[in-house]
Design a protein around this motif. Structure first.
Motif, mmCIF file in Angstrom:
data_model
loop_
_atom_site.group_PDB
_atom_site.id
_atom_site.type_symbol
_atom_site.label_atom_id
_atom_site.label_comp_id
_atom_site.label_asym_id
_atom_site.label_seq_id
_atom_site.Cartn_x
_atom_site.Cartn_y
_atom_site.Cartn_z
ATOM 1 N N THR A 462 -2.541 8.723 -2.516
ATOM 2 C CA THR A 462 -1.336 7.906 -2.940
ATOM 3 C C THR A 462 -0.448 8.625 -4.279
ATOM 4 N N HIS A 463 0.796 8.460 -4.137
ATOM 5 C CA HIS A 463 1.728 9.321 -5.081
ATOM 6 C C HIS A 463 2.662 8.394 -5.539
ATOM 7 N N HIS A 464 3.411 8.891 -6.588
ATOM 8 C CA HIS A 464 4.574 8.474 -7.108
ATOM 9 C C HIS A 464 5.799 9.287 -7.074
ATOM 10 N N ASP A 465 5.503 10.587 -6.624
ATOM 11 C CA ASP A 465 6.609 11.611 -6.466
ATOM 12 C C ASP A 465 7.486 11.576 -7.582
ATOM 13 N N ALA A 466 7.121 11.341 -8.895
ATOM 14 C CA ALA A 466 8.126 11.574 -10.084
ATOM 15 C C ALA A 466 8.496 12.874 -10.122
ATOM 16 N N PRO A 467 9.761 12.849 -10.135
ATOM 17 C CA PRO A 467 10.567 11.825 -10.974
ATOM 18 C C PRO A 467 11.473 10.891 -9.907
ATOM 19 N N VAL A 468 11.059 11.065 -8.733
ATOM 20 C CA VAL A 468 11.500 9.895 -7.764
ATOM 21 C C VAL A 468 11.490 8.337 -8.530
ATOM 22 N N ALA A 469 10.159 8.240 -8.710
ATOM 23 C CA ALA A 469 9.655 7.100 -9.377
ATOM 24 C C ALA A 469 8.981 7.412 -10.834
ATOM 25 N N LEU A 470 8.800 6.271 -11.683
ATOM 26 C CA LEU A 470 7.881 6.878 -12.976
ATOM 27 C C LEU A 470 6.585 7.155 -12.411
ATOM 28 N N PRO A 471 5.905 8.114 -13.107
ATOM 29 C CA PRO A 471 4.531 8.167 -12.676
ATOM 30 C C PRO A 471 3.600 7.182 -13.063
ATOM 31 N N ASP A 472 3.930 6.039 -12.595
ATOM 32 C CA ASP A 472 3.587 4.701 -13.151
ATOM 33 C C ASP A 472 2.000 4.263 -12.258
ATOM 34 N N SER A 473 0.911 4.661 -12.519
ATOM 35 C CA SER A 473 -0.418 4.619 -12.047
ATOM 36 C C SER A 473 -0.766 3.289 -11.391
ATOM 37 N N MET A 474 -0.484 2.286 -12.454
ATOM 38 C CA MET A 474 -0.844 0.945 -12.373
ATOM 39 C C MET A 474 0.478 0.311 -11.059
ATOM 40 N N ARG A 475 1.424 0.743 -11.045
ATOM 41 C CA ARG A 475 2.468 0.725 -9.964
ATOM 42 C C ARG A 475 2.002 0.964 -8.649
ATOM 43 N N VAL A 476 1.503 2.208 -8.599
ATOM 44 C CA VAL A 476 0.945 2.864 -7.506
ATOM 45 C C VAL A 476 -0.192 1.919 -6.836
ATOM 46 N N LEU A 477 -1.213 1.718 -7.693
ATOM 47 C CA LEU A 477 -2.142 0.800 -7.430
ATOM 48 C C LEU A 477 -2.032 -0.544 -7.075
ATOM 49 N N ALA A 478 -0.966 -1.183 -7.517
ATOM 50 C CA ALA A 478 -0.537 -2.634 -7.037
ATOM 51 C C ALA A 478 0.068 -2.395 -5.767
ATOM 52 N N ALA A 479 0.999 -1.526 -5.709
ATOM 53 C CA ALA A 479 1.881 -1.491 -4.495
ATOM 54 C C ALA A 479 0.801 -1.085 -3.183
ATOM 55 N N THR A 480 -0.124 -0.541 -3.337
ATOM 56 C CA THR A 480 -1.181 -0.212 -2.322
ATOM 57 C C THR A 480 -1.920 -1.099 -1.872
ATOM 58 N N VAL A 481 -2.374 -1.966 -2.970
ATOM 59 C CA VAL A 481 -3.366 -3.275 -2.680
ATOM 60 C C VAL A 481 -2.604 -4.311 -1.965
ATOM 61 N N THR A 482 -1.154 -4.581 -2.622
ATOM 62 C CA THR A 482 -0.638 -5.860 -2.270
ATOM 63 C C THR A 482 0.692 -5.680 -1.262
ATOM 64 N N ARG A 483 1.374 -4.441 -1.580
ATOM 65 C CA ARG A 483 2.508 -4.360 -0.364
ATOM 66 C C ARG A 483 3.600 -5.318 -0.743
ATOM 67 N N ARG A 484 3.595 -5.731 -1.903
ATOM 68 C CA ARG A 484 4.770 -6.697 -2.112
ATOM 69 C C ARG A 484 5.948 -5.941 -2.616
ATOM 70 N N THR A 485 7.143 -6.445 -2.208
ATOM 71 C CA THR A 485 8.473 -5.892 -2.329
ATOM 72 C C THR A 485 9.015 -6.344 -3.775
ATOM 73 N N ARG A 486 10.194 -5.737 -4.043
ATOM 74 C CA ARG A 486 10.937 -6.442 -5.210
ATOM 75 C C ARG A 486 11.497 -7.887 -5.247
ATOM 76 N N SER A 487 11.710 -8.486 -3.877
ATOM 77 C CA SER A 487 12.071 -9.697 -3.516
ATOM 78 C C SER A 487 10.729 -10.664 -3.557
ATOM 79 N N GLY A 488 9.466 -9.874 -3.433
ATOM 80 C CA GLY A 488 8.396 -10.898 -3.302
ATOM 81 C C GLY A 488 7.806 -10.980 -1.803
ATOM 82 N N ASP A 489 8.380 -10.291 -0.932
ATOM 83 C CA ASP A 489 7.836 -10.314 0.356
ATOM 84 C C ASP A 489 6.537 -9.204 0.376
ATOM 85 N N ILE A 490 5.768 -9.652 1.289
ATOM 86 C CA ILE A 490 4.595 -8.708 1.670
ATOM 87 C C ILE A 490 4.852 -7.849 2.796
#
Length: 610
Positions: A462-490
């Motif tokens: 799993t990657h962040h493709d920074a500088p496309v997004a910040l190289p935020d490892s915890m955001r990478v982890l969270a998105a992979t596990v929850t797949r929650r969008t900005r609006s709160g949708d899964i």
């Protein structure tokens, strides 16, 4: 974090075992949960390290055999330790651009929500760097996203003219695949109504046929690459230092420069030789532009924390920017697109096949950027032909992104031995956009299909493709596990994976991707002492809070290369730590301004949107 040079109290009470000097540890880590990412020994109480290598992993009592008068006790103070994160795909040097320009990102990483706030952010940055802007005659911003602007459109040259009509203003889209220049920037670049874009690029125009300031793909690269290429060694070195420091801030001990050049690698080597890279960096130069350099420099071994790992090739563009090549029309694209528009490829099938064949013939790893289903069809065909001709040289080909994949394509990639490096952060940043505009609500459920990948027992990164997004490892982890969008949708609950699987995709599996699984990616005896210390155990918290975990310490070869200041997650993260340094800003902006004065050879007619 607490570090003591005196022996552990608990170890001091034990009867020390006799040990040779080679078995005495330099440092012993204990005092918090240790997740080894080693299925044979998933957790440990303590880890002993000597000469930058892991000496022992086990119970606290086991460490008595490695305790000496000079052993340092590193107290985790209840925090969790994991192996250092391995970057499955990013752009360390270009990440320096993110760290050295105006922050155009939307919340939670920035404050740009509409054209007005974008203009205000650029103006404030220019005022904070007034002397450098005046001397260099340049204003630059990174990270705007039309999908997150209230107007749901790209800014135009007229919008940027409101910031300045006398100074060139250039902003780069968060995808890195397009950007906008004000009228002055277009003038200096020689872009007029008569200009023709290069193959694989688009100059967007207004109703009168005049360039509106938005440049896509190779039309933008034709502006950006010479612009950055003229930075010179000092400017690129500043990028490399800033980018690698940013990666270390998020717990990465191995970074990737995922679309490089010979010039950039040489700068990385110099920065590394000067002892200024806090982490390892593996580079993949563009195979269409640097084939000879790759052939002469590819290596399995790091020198001063730098090596060339293989080739990079890009087939198509940005899915959120509607430039990725699909196998069907986009669902509801926002902008001026003809009926049936499905994106376009940036290269020809002949170019793709030639590059893949060269890598297979020479046994060199190739990383291929393919976002749309149409691009992946091209890649699968090319890999099949190469394997029929050359067999399997064991070069571990890598799919980069694969945002829009059909399930049959995932099966094909398994058959062909392809390692998928996917981008689940898209579910957070652009999941709502994909659902509503790019692929629609049905296919949106299956972007970054990690569930399909694991059903086939495939490893993935799993990657962040920074500088496309910040190289935020915890955001990478969270998105992979929850797949929650900005609006709160899964988005696609069936594509979610558990926390440990997601951690493997950030550690041992991308280490395998880079042929480094024997050295990195897990806490095992003999491996490099690369660690990250988190505020809590990610396997023990509510998955919905994973993005809130903090990277507190990053350790490279048993040396602390990053330590968080207290309260770093309170408020916005400052991703521009050098932008207010007038010396750095002046050097950076002056180099960019010089690049803007290079005449641009517009090569051919614009590709049709079909």
């Amino acid at each position: 974090m607490r570090i003591f040079s005196v022996p552990f109290i608990i170890l001091a009470t034990l009867s020390p075992l006799s040990a040779t000097s080679q078995e005495i540890a330099d440092t012993i880590y204990s005092g918090g949960p240790i997740l080894t990412i080693n299925d044979e020994q998933p957790s440990a109480e303590a880890v002993a390290v000597r000469d930058g290598r892991i000496l022992a992993v086990g119970s606290l009592a086991d460490m008595a055999a490695h305790q000496g008068d000079g052993t340092t006790a590193f107290d985790l103070a209840g925090r969790a330790m994991l192996p250092g994160f391995v970057d499955s795909h990013g752009h360390v040097v270009m990440g320096g651009l993110q760290a050295l320009s105006a922050n155009m990102l939307a919340p939670p990483d920035g404050e740009v929500t509409d054209i007005a706030s974008l203009q205000a952010t650029l103006t404030a940055w220019a005022e904070a760097n007034a002397e450098a802007v005046e001397n260099a005659n340049m204003i630059i911003g990174f990270g705007y996203d039309n999908a997150q602007l209230a107007e749901l459109r790209h800014p135009t040259r007229q919008d940027l003219d409101a910031v300045s009509t006398t100074i060139p203003v250039v902003i780069i889209h968060q995808s890195g695949h397009l950007g906008v220049g004000n009228s002055k920037a277009l003038e200096l670049a020689g872009i007029t109504a008569e200009s023709e874009a290069p193959p694989g690029g688009v100059i967007q125009r207004d109703e009168n046929g005049e360039p509106n300031g938005v440049l896509e793909e190779y039309a933008f690269f034709a502006l950006l690459v010479p612009l950055l290429g003229d930075l010179g060694e000092d400017g690129l070195a500043e990028f490399a230092r800033a980018g690698s420091a940013l990666w270390a801030r998020f717990g990465y001990t191995t970074g990737q420069e995922g679309r490089s050049s010979g010039e950039i690698v040489e700068v990385l080597k110099k920065v590394g030789a000067d002892g200024e890279l806090p982490i390892d960096v593996v580079a993949f130069p563009d195979v269409l532009e640097a084939q000879d350099y790759i052939g002469s420099n590819v290596s399995e071994h790091y020198t001063n924390r730098v090596r060339v790992g293989g080739c990079k090739l890009t087939i198509d563009g940005s899915p959120q920017g509607f430039t990725a090549l699909r196998d069907r029309p986009y669902y509801d694209p926002v902008g001026s697109y003809p009926a049936g528009y499905a994106g376009y490829s940036a290269i020809t099938m002949e170019q793709l096949q030639g590059a893949v064949n060269w890598c297979y013939e020479n046994g060199i790893q190739i990383l291929v950027h393919s976002n749309g289903e149409g691009a992946s069809d091209m890649l699968i065909a090319a890999l099949e032909e190469a394997q029929m001709k050359y067999g399997d040289p064991g070069n571990r080909p890598v799919l980069i992104h694969g945002q829009f994949l059909r399930e049959d394509q995932v099966a094909s990639f398994k058959r062909l031995g392809v390692f998928p490096s996917v981008f689940p952060m898209h579910t957070f940043y652009w999941g709502d956009w994909h659902r509503d505009h790019t692929v629609g609500p049905i296919n949106g459920e299956n972007i970054s299909p990690t569930g399909w990948i694991r059903e086939r027992e495939m490893m993935f990164g799993t990657h962040h493709d920074a500088p496309v997004a910040l190289p935020d490892s915890m955001r990478v982890l969270a998105a992979t596990v929850t797949r929650r969008t900005r609006s709160g949708d899964i988005l696609g609950p069936h594509q979610r994976v558990d926390v440990m699987t997601a951690l493997k995709a950030m550690t041992i599996w991308p280490a395998w991707q880079h042929f480094e699984e024997d050295q990195k990616g897990s806490i095992e005896v003999g491996k490099v002492a690369d660690f990250v210390i988190l505020s809590d155990d990610p396997t023990a918290v509510d998955p919905e809070t994973l993005a809130e975990l903090q990277v507190l310490v990053t350790v490279k070869n048993n040396t602390v290369v990053y330590e968080a200041k207290e309260g770093i997650r309170e408020g916005k993260l400052d991703v521009s730590p050098f932008s207010n340094d007038p010396v750095v800003a002046h050097t950076f902006l002056h180099a960019i301004y010089q690049g803007m004065k290079v005449e641009q050879p517009w090569l051919a007619t614009e590709p049709k949107r079909n």
